[in-house]
Design an enzyme around this catalytic site. Structure first.
Site, short mmCIF file in Angstrom:
data_model
loop_
_atom_site.label_atom_id
_atom_site.label_comp_id
_atom_site.label_asym_id
_atom_site.label_seq_id
_atom_site.Cartn_x
_atom_site.Cartn_y
_atom_site.Cartn_z
N GLY A 72 0.84 -1.20 0.00
CA GLY A 72 0.00 0.00 0.00
C GLY A 72 0.87 1.24 0.00
CG ASN A 73 -0.20 4.66 -1.44
OD1 ASN A 73 -0.92 5.46 -0.85
ND2 ASN A 73 -0.57 4.04 -2.54
CG PHE A 74 2.90 6.27 4.17
CD1 PHE A 74 2.57 5.52 5.29
CD2 PHE A 74 4.17 6.13 3.64
CE1 PHE A 74 3.49 4.67 5.88
CE2 PHE A 74 5.10 5.29 4.22
CZ PHE A 74 4.76 4.54 5.34
#
Ligand code: C5P
Length: 400
Positions: free
Chosen positions: A209-211
């Site tokens: 995923g990412n932030f």
């Protein structure tokens, strides 16, 4: 900018500033609004319902049941009747109850039934206002879509000087008028917004995923809805919530799911704003069971590219549809963004640089430049994501 004929629920809670609500009621009535006052039990200690009902021309609601005949006061009906709710003054207690859904009085049940935009004008002592609890509750409310009318600085009832004075009634009326004024500009438009990250599953418990927090996309959705657009928000996993009734939300997890939902909806849309941080790759294989750690051995994941949603929409876009992308860059910001605009057939691209302090993932602020296919370029200073959303929508729909 008219309040003529608007239905306004005015919530009053127990603060010295309740004397200003009498003036606020008078000003709203003078502007042609219909005002239904809902007062908390503590509010009645500060101002009498007799004064307020005389000014508003309607009985003031305080209890769940009318004392005379025992009939039920329907907060559900009030929620549907209202074009807007404003809680002024909003005490620390009322803000806390609103933030946490503690529905032990009519004001809170009315808030929880509200379909229209909600404003709060806090009023309290300076230490109470700056206490971490109050600030946290205001943050929760803001995230839920409530608009905060910031208190001003000055002498307080405690005779201390500081921030906590409820905003003056004239100013509150001006803010409410502005809300109605900006409401209609995008009426009749259907806007698709993508937001948040995507999660690409590795096994049942792990993902890539990412932030991305979703804050920018949610602020854009709220802004478009406030201006009268019908919004479809397709969002990846996020803790964000919405309160605006004109926003339809579809929750997805992966890029594939976001791609399918966006492609299905796009033909019906007038515009699509793609603020989601879509994962570029996903694991080729998703393990059925949790991958076990093997002592001393590495793990190699093979990734395959995800569909590019922006490019897919660009390829089926009709002339009159507006397509807008985002570019989060670490270097060569403008030239990379121009390349993306071309490749994905976007009309505009909103550029953030990760080199700018306070811009990008997770922050409440952003610093953007908008590049347009027509050659236009507008750069903005660091500001809240809410203010950034206003600038983006102003720029995209400047000529409509
Ligand atoms: O190529 P890059 O990911 O930097 O492009 C960013 C823009 O493209 C954003 O608007 C993003 O939402 C969109 N995008 C997309 N599908 C992808 C990757 C990016 O819609 N798979």
């Amino acid at each position: 900018m008219s309040l003529q004929g608007k239905h306004i629920v005015l919530g009053i809670s127990g603060s010295i500033a309740a004397y200003k609500s009498a003036m606020l009621t008078r000003l709203l009535i003078r502007k042609g609004a219909e005002v239904q006052i809902v007062i908390t039990p503590a509010g009645k200690q500060f101002i009498t319902p007799v004064t307020l009902s005389a000014l508003s021309g309607k009985p003031v609601i305080s209890e769940f049941f009318a004392s005379g005949d025992g009939s039920w006061h329907s907060h559900v009906e009030l929620g549907l009747w209202a074009d807007m709710m404003v809680v002024a003054p909003a005490t620390a207690s009322t803000l806390g109850k609103m933030a946490h859904g503690i529905a032990d009085n009519m004001l809170i049940t009315t808030y929880l039934s509200m379909k229209a935009p909600v404003f709060v004008a806090p009023a309290m002592d300076l230490d109470m206002f700056r206490h971490v609890t109050t600030q946290r509750n205001l943050e929760i409310l803001q995230r839920d879509g409530v608009q905060i009318i910031d208190p001003t600085e000055g002498e307080l009832a405690s005779h201390l000087e500081g921030k906590g004075r409820m905003e003056e009634p004239e100013k509150i009326v001006a803010i409410l008028e502005e809300c109605f004024a900006t409401k209609k500009e995008l009426a009749g438009k259907k806007i698709l917004i993508t937001a948040g990250p995507t999660y690409e599953r590795i096994d049942p418990v792990r993902f890539i995923g990412n932030f991305s927090s979703g804050k920018m996309g949610f602020a854009l959705a709220e802004e478009c809805a406030q201006r009268g657009a019908e919004v479809l928000l397709i969002t990846g996993p996020t803790a964000m919530s919405l309160s605006h009734s004109a926003i339809r939300r579809i929750d997805v997890e992966s890029a594939d799911e976001m791609h399918d939902a966006a492609l299905k909806a796009f033909p019906e849309m007038d515009a699509a704003i793609l603020s989601a941080a879509v994962a570029d790759y996903r694991p080729v294989q998703r393990a059925e069971r949790k991958i076990k750690r093997k002592e001393g051995e590495g793990l190699t994941l093979t990734l395959t590219p995800n569909p590019d949603i922006a490019a897919a929409l660009g390829s089926i876009k009709r002339e009159e549809q507006l397509l807008v992308g985002f570019a989060l860059e670490t270097d060569n910001e403008e030239s990379n963004a121009l390349g993306k605009m071309e490749k994905k057939q976007l009309d505009h691209i909103v550029v953030n640089s990760l080199r700018d302090e306070g811009a990008g993932f997770g922050h409440d602020t952003n610093k953007i430049t908008i590049l347009s296919r027509s050659g236009g370029k507008r750069a903005f200073e660091l500001q809240t994501k809410k203010a950034t959303a206003k600038d983006i929508i102003d720029t995209l729909f400047a000529s409509t």
